[in-house]
Design a protein around this motif. Structure first.
Motif, PDB file in Angstrom:
ATOM      1  N   SER A 268       0.923  -1.136  -0.016  1.00  0.00           N
ATOM      2  CA  SER A 268       0.013  -0.059  -0.052  1.00  0.00           C
ATOM      3  C   SER A 268       0.849   1.243  -0.072  1.00  0.00           C
ATOM      4  O   SER A 268       1.908   1.104   0.664  1.00  0.00           O
ATOM      5  CB  SER A 268      -0.926   0.022   1.086  1.00  0.00           C
ATOM      6  OG  SER A 268      -1.885  -0.979   1.128  1.00  0.00           O
TER       7      SER A 268
ATOM      8  N   GLN B 100     -12.312   0.875  -6.642  1.00  0.00           N
ATOM      9  CA  GLN B 100     -12.501  -0.063  -5.470  1.00  0.00           C
ATOM     10  C   GLN B 100     -14.005  -0.068  -5.045  1.00  0.00           C
ATOM     11  O   GLN B 100     -14.688  -0.982  -4.582  1.00  0.00           O
ATOM     12  CB  GLN B 100     -11.738   0.332  -4.523  1.00  0.00           C
ATOM     13  CG  GLN B 100     -10.136   0.082  -4.262  1.00  0.00           C
ATOM     14  CD  GLN B 100      -9.431   0.815  -3.360  1.00  0.00           C
ATOM     15  OE1 GLN B 100      -9.641   0.946  -2.160  1.00  0.00           O
ATOM     16  NE2 GLN B 100      -8.132   1.336  -3.642  1.00  0.00           N
TER      17      GLN B 100
ATOM     18  N   GLU C 258      -7.748  -2.128  -7.833  1.00  0.00           N
ATOM     19  CA  GLU C 258      -7.976  -3.066  -6.620  1.00  0.00           C
ATOM     20  C   GLU C 258      -9.603  -3.379  -6.550  1.00  0.00           C
ATOM     21  O   GLU C 258     -10.296  -3.044  -5.552  1.00  0.00           O
ATOM     22  CB  GLU C 258      -7.390  -2.249  -5.461  1.00  0.00           C
ATOM     23  CG  GLU C 258      -5.971  -2.219  -5.286  1.00  0.00           C
ATOM     24  CD  GLU C 258      -5.372  -1.597  -3.848  1.00  0.00           C
ATOM     25  OE1 GLU C 258      -6.195  -1.875  -2.943  1.00  0.00           O
ATOM     26  OE2 GLU C 258      -4.430  -1.148  -3.858  1.00  0.00           O
TER      27      GLU C 258
ATOM     28  N   THR D 229     -11.417  -5.798  -5.941  1.00  0.00           N
ATOM     29  CA  THR D 229     -11.897  -6.736  -4.950  1.00  0.00           C
ATOM     30  C   THR D 229     -11.619  -6.205  -3.428  1.00  0.00           C
ATOM     31  O   THR D 229     -12.021  -6.966  -2.557  1.00  0.00           O
ATOM     32  CB  THR D 229     -11.386  -7.898  -5.028  1.00  0.00           C
ATOM     33  OG1 THR D 229      -9.914  -8.197  -5.076  1.00  0.00           O
ATOM     34  CG2 THR D 229     -11.721  -8.611  -6.722  1.00  0.00           C
ATOM     35  N   SER D 230     -10.960  -5.182  -3.305  1.00  0.00           N
ATOM     36  CA  SER D 230     -10.223  -4.919  -1.939  1.00  0.00           C
ATOM     37  C   SER D 230     -11.330  -4.537  -0.957  1.00  0.00           C
ATOM     38  O   SER D 230     -11.248  -4.406   0.354  1.00  0.00           O
ATOM     39  CB  SER D 230      -9.332  -3.710  -1.988  1.00  0.00           C
ATOM     40  OG  SER D 230      -9.868  -2.439  -2.419  1.00  0.00           O
ATOM     41  N   SER D 231     -12.495  -3.998  -1.350  1.00  0.00           N
ATOM     42  CA  SER D 231     -13.797  -3.519  -0.659  1.00  0.00           C
ATOM     43  C   SER D 231     -14.844  -4.630  -0.553  1.00  0.00           C
ATOM     44  O   SER D 231     -15.741  -4.307   0.055  1.00  0.00           O
ATOM     45  CB  SER D 231     -14.318  -2.215  -0.872  1.00  0.00           C
ATOM     46  OG  SER D 231     -14.894  -2.305  -2.367  1.00  0.00           O
TER      47      SER D 231
ATOM     48  N   THR E  25      -3.706  -5.222  -8.136  1.00  0.00           N
ATOM     49  CA  THR E  25      -4.326  -6.180  -7.354  1.00  0.00           C
ATOM     50  C   THR E  25      -3.583  -6.642  -6.094  1.00  0.00           C
ATOM     51  O   THR E  25      -2.422  -6.397  -6.055  1.00  0.00           O
ATOM     52  CB  THR E  25      -5.000  -7.397  -8.425  1.00  0.00           C
ATOM     53  OG1 THR E  25      -5.788  -8.149  -7.243  1.00  0.00           O
ATOM     54  CG2 THR E  25      -3.602  -7.899  -8.791  1.00  0.00           C
ATOM     55  N   HIS E  26      -4.175  -7.015  -5.166  1.00  0.00           N
ATOM     56  CA  HIS E  26      -3.581  -7.768  -3.932  1.00  0.00           C
ATOM     57  C   HIS E  26      -3.666  -9.087  -4.131  1.00  0.00           C
ATOM     58  O   HIS E  26      -3.555 -10.023  -3.229  1.00  0.00           O
ATOM     59  CB  HIS E  26      -4.041  -7.196  -2.704  1.00  0.00           C
ATOM     60  CG  HIS E  26      -3.659  -5.838  -2.260  1.00  0.00           C
ATOM     61  ND1 HIS E  26      -2.217  -5.234  -1.946  1.00  0.00           N
ATOM     62  CD2 HIS E  26      -4.479  -4.696  -2.122  1.00  0.00           C
ATOM     63  CE1 HIS E  26      -2.431  -4.126  -1.833  1.00  0.00           C
ATOM     64  NE2 HIS E  26      -3.674  -3.690  -1.573  1.00  0.00           N
ATOM     65  N   GLU E  27      -4.459  -9.624  -5.042  1.00  0.00           N
ATOM     66  CA  GLU E  27      -4.733 -11.003  -5.355  1.00  0.00           C
ATOM     67  C   GLU E  27      -3.581 -11.610  -5.999  1.00  0.00           C
ATOM     68  O   GLU E  27      -3.494 -11.707  -7.199  1.00  0.00           O
ATOM     69  CB  GLU E  27      -6.193 -11.143  -5.899  1.00  0.00           C
ATOM     70  CG  GLU E  27      -7.266 -10.348  -5.442  1.00  0.00           C
ATOM     71  CD  GLU E  27      -7.757 -11.087  -4.052  1.00  0.00           C
ATOM     72  OE1 GLU E  27      -7.478 -12.404  -3.807  1.00  0.00           O
ATOM     73  OE2 GLU E  27      -8.588 -10.669  -3.410  1.00  0.00           O
TER      74      GLU E  27
END
Length: 245
Positions: free
Chosen positions: A39, A87, A165, A167-169, A196-198
């Motif tokens: 982040s 997001q 991002e 999918t982050s929320s 992405t964080h995935e």
């Protein structure tokens, strides 16, 4: 060879804070690029510069499909070619799902109501929300709303899709349904830049992974190279921390 997106010497400051340092990145037509990193590393700022949601200083340059991204009449042309999924879903709460999807094609592309309805039906089916056409956003789950947001971006028939991002929320059980839609899109030939964080998604779907930290691109390569044999110590440390969880 320059790609459909060509970023040269791009820097961005917020006051005294430098969010991006001299970024160079070319993305080929049809390529799926996943941007990963901690982040605050500048990932979202980078993709927001592509359609000038964030301004940037010269001599930095962003070229989208041969058009330099800058204030002026050609910016509308660029934004019509670049779809963005955020997001937060950014849907219009007072409009039905169908109306949300139809709005831009009718206003910007001057589509007829009939053509826009037909396109909306096709896109709702594509992302699996056809049963929700006449509902309002607050009647849908987060995963369904994000799929509406993807359908809305696709309604403009963009050449490039930016995902910040997406999918982050979402609640964990809803992440999969959005990633499934994105995975199908990745095989459709549209150019995609995905923050992405995935990590599993990035590994499976990306043609190329870009690792950023502290406003710089630290390393870029094929998913297997980045995840299995990263060259840079900062990449190694980040992945060890992320994949240990």
């Amino acid at each position: 060879m320059t790609g459909i997106v060509s970023i040269k010497n791009l820097s961005k400051k917020f006051g005294n804070f430098t969010a991006l340092y001299n970024i160079d990145l070319d993305v080929a037509e049809g390529e799926v690029v996943c941007i990963i990193g901690p982040s605050g590393s500048g990932k979202s700022t980078l993709i927001r510069c592509i359609n000038l949601l964030e301004s940037f200083a010269s001599p930095g340059q962003v070229i989208v499909d041969g058009i330099a991204v800058k204030r002026g009449k050609e910016l509308a042309t660029v934004r019509a070619e670049v779809g963005m999924v955020f997001q937060s879903f950014n849907l219009f709460p007072h409009m039905t799902i169908r109306q949300n999807i139809k709005l831009a094609p009718m206003r910007v592309r001057k589509s007829s109501d009939e053509a826009a309805n037909e396109k909306a039906d096709q896109l709702m089916q594509q992302v699996g929300i056809e049963a929700q056409a006449d509902k309002y956003p607050d009647q849908l789950s987060g995963g369904q709303q994000q799929r509406v947001a993807i359908a809305r971006a696709l309604a403009m028939e963009p050449k490039i899709l930016l995902f910040d991002e997406p999918t982050s929320s979402l609640d964990p059980e809803m992440v999969g349904e959005v990633l499934d839609v994105m995975q199908r899109l990745a095989h459709s030939g549209v150019t995609m830049l995905v923050v992405t964080h995935e990590m599993g998604f990035a590994r499976q779907v990306a043609d190329r992974v870009v690792f950023m930290d502290e406003g710089k691109i630290i390393e870029t390569g094929k998913p297997d190279a980045i995840f299995d044999a990263p060259k840079e110590e900062r990449t190694q440390n980040f992945l060890q921390a992320i994949l240990a969880h």
